[in-house]
Design an enzyme around this catalytic site. Structure first.
Site, mmCIF file in Angstrom:
data_model
loop_
_atom_site.group_PDB
_atom_site.id
_atom_site.type_symbol
_atom_site.label_atom_id
_atom_site.label_comp_id
_atom_site.label_asym_id
_atom_site.label_seq_id
_atom_site.Cartn_x
_atom_site.Cartn_y
_atom_site.Cartn_z
ATOM 1 N N HIS A 98 5.213 3.444 -5.845
ATOM 2 C CA HIS A 98 4.926 4.433 -4.793
ATOM 3 C C HIS A 98 6.130 4.486 -3.852
ATOM 4 C CE1 HIS A 98 1.746 6.116 -1.757
ATOM 5 N NE2 HIS A 98 2.938 6.646 -1.556
ATOM 6 N N HIS A 129 8.852 7.457 -2.342
ATOM 7 C CA HIS A 129 9.372 8.827 -2.230
ATOM 8 C C HIS A 129 10.883 8.723 -2.082
ATOM 9 C CE1 HIS A 129 5.261 10.413 -1.451
ATOM 10 N NE2 HIS A 129 5.086 9.206 -0.941
ATOM 11 N N HIS A 178 -1.879 11.112 -4.089
ATOM 12 C CA HIS A 178 -2.213 10.464 -2.830
ATOM 13 C C HIS A 178 -3.651 10.859 -2.492
ATOM 14 C CE1 HIS A 178 2.059 9.892 -2.460
ATOM 15 N NE2 HIS A 178 2.023 9.498 -1.214
ATOM 16 N N GLU A 220 -5.587 8.099 2.125
ATOM 17 C CA GLU A 220 -4.626 7.506 3.074
ATOM 18 C C GLU A 220 -5.159 7.830 4.469
ATOM 19 O OE1 GLU A 220 -0.728 9.343 3.193
ATOM 20 O OE2 GLU A 220 0.189 7.616 4.207
ATOM 21 N N ASP A 278 6.543 3.170 -0.185
ATOM 22 C CA ASP A 278 6.315 4.529 0.328
ATOM 23 C C ASP A 278 7.635 5.184 0.770
ATOM 24 O OD1 ASP A 278 4.633 6.680 0.706
ATOM 25 O OD2 ASP A 278 3.632 5.892 2.486
ATOM 26 N N ASP A 279 8.017 4.981 2.037
ATOM 27 C CA ASP A 279 9.234 5.592 2.597
ATOM 28 C C ASP A 279 10.006 4.517 3.350
ATOM 29 O OD1 ASP A 279 8.576 8.595 2.084
ATOM 30 O OD2 ASP A 279 6.756 7.768 2.999
#
Ligand code: ADE
Ligand code: ZN
Length: 335
Positions: free
Chosen positions: A10, A12, A194, A197, A275-276
């Protein structure tokens, strides 16, 4: 000492755009930034929820313009991931974050592909590419992009491994994208989304029943629905959980409040991801380190999380077995 072999599921790629690279690309492309310094930019990284983060995430992408920029962004991630022990990464890429600002799909996707094509040889990281569609944009736009990719006329030799669904969740249920996911599955692509969340458990049910996804990204609000948890456990549907992201986007208050251990105890197939990472304070190894410090995880618990990532990946059985052996070797070295 050997690092624990990790799988990242996961991530991005746009969320790996570090402040330093933003300034470098701004200079390269003659873009005037609204921030006078790195410190001024970093002062913006204080988020109240998902949408406050997404505003900055999309805005910062203005500096990423040429094919080589996309390749440089991706190479920087792969290098950092390898240093943290990542052996395999299934990477999300948001075409509409670029096409919506006038960047041709071939430029963006081609640049990411250029870096991924050399990743195994250059960094020892195998990869898969998952195109994620922005759920707060029309499904028709996603369908058009998917058709373009499936037709093979985007950029020379560029193929993808799967599709996903991301961006602002509440008010944009998975049901809007049923046709897009049907087309992807009919063409042999993997499907993830997703869900849960910020959105309710009902969105996780929809992602499973209507989109027929193989993994749920985040999914931590599934815990509010016992029947849903039972189903996720029974079907071994992986949840790609992102602890530092959850804290920074205020999905939970503090890392100490994170339900990760409870999720494992309930038998959920939980994986740890970043994630980020450029925005949330850590790559996947740093997520693991933060959890280890907070919950005093032992080698067996860390190995379980690593094995869950391997199981939840889209690697072949033989590839999974080879990586699992690396985890076994790591465990033996800890004793
Ligand atoms: N796009 C990038 N990061 C995201 C996240 N955490 N949730 C939804 N969309 C995203
Ligand atoms: Zn995400």
């Amino acid at each position: 000492m050997m690092a624990l072999p990790l799988v990242e599921l996961h991530l991005h790629i746009e969320g790996t755009l570090e402040p330093e690279l933003i300034f470098e690309l701004a200079a390269r492309n003659n873009v005037t930034l609204p921030w006078a310094s790195l410190d001024e930019l970093r002062a913006q990284y204080e988020f109240s929820d998902l949408s406050s983060f997404l505003d900055l995430y999309y805005r910062n992408l203005d500096v990423v313009r040429e094919r080589v920029d996309f390749a440089d962004l991706t190479r920087a991630y792969l290098k950092r991931a390898a240093a943290g022990g990542v052996r395999h990464a299934e990477i999300f890429f948001d075409p509409q974050a670029h096409t919506s600002r006038g960047i041709p799909l071939a430029t963006a996707l081609g640049g990411v592909h250029d870096a991924l094509a050399n990743s195994a040889a250059e960094f020892g990281v195998s990869t898969k590419l998952i195109v994620t569609f922005l759920r707060d944009r029309p499904a028709a736009e996603a369908l058009a992009i998917l058709r373009q990719i499936l037709a093979g006329d985007v950029a020379d030799g560029v193929t993808i491994d799967g599709i996903g669904l991301d961006s602002a969740e509440v008010g944009y249920p998975p049901s809007l994208f049923t046709e897009v996911f049907e087309l992807a599955r009919a063409n042999g692509l993997h499907v993830v989304a997703h869900a849960g969340e910020e959105g309710p458990p009902a969105y996780v049910w929809e992602a499973l029943d209507l989109l027929k996804v193989e993994r749920i990204d985040h999914g931590i609000r599934s815990l509010e629905d016992d029947a849903l948890v039972e189903r996720l456990v029974a079907e071994r549907i992986p949840l790609t959980v992102c602890p530092l992201s959850n804290v920074r986007l205020r999905v939970i208050d503090t890392l100490a409040d994170h339900p990760l251990l409870g999720m494992l105890e309930r038998g959920l197939l939980v994986t740890v991801n970043s994630d980020d990472p450029a925005y949330f304070g850590g790559y996947v190894d740093e997520n693991m380190a933060a959890l280890t410090a907070e919950f005093d995880l032992d080698a067996a618990q860390l190995a379980l999380l690593a094995r869950n990532g391997i199981e939840a990946s889209f690697l072949t059985a033989a590839e999974k077995a080879a990586l699992a052996e690396e985890v076994d070797t790591w465990v033996q070295a800890q004793a």
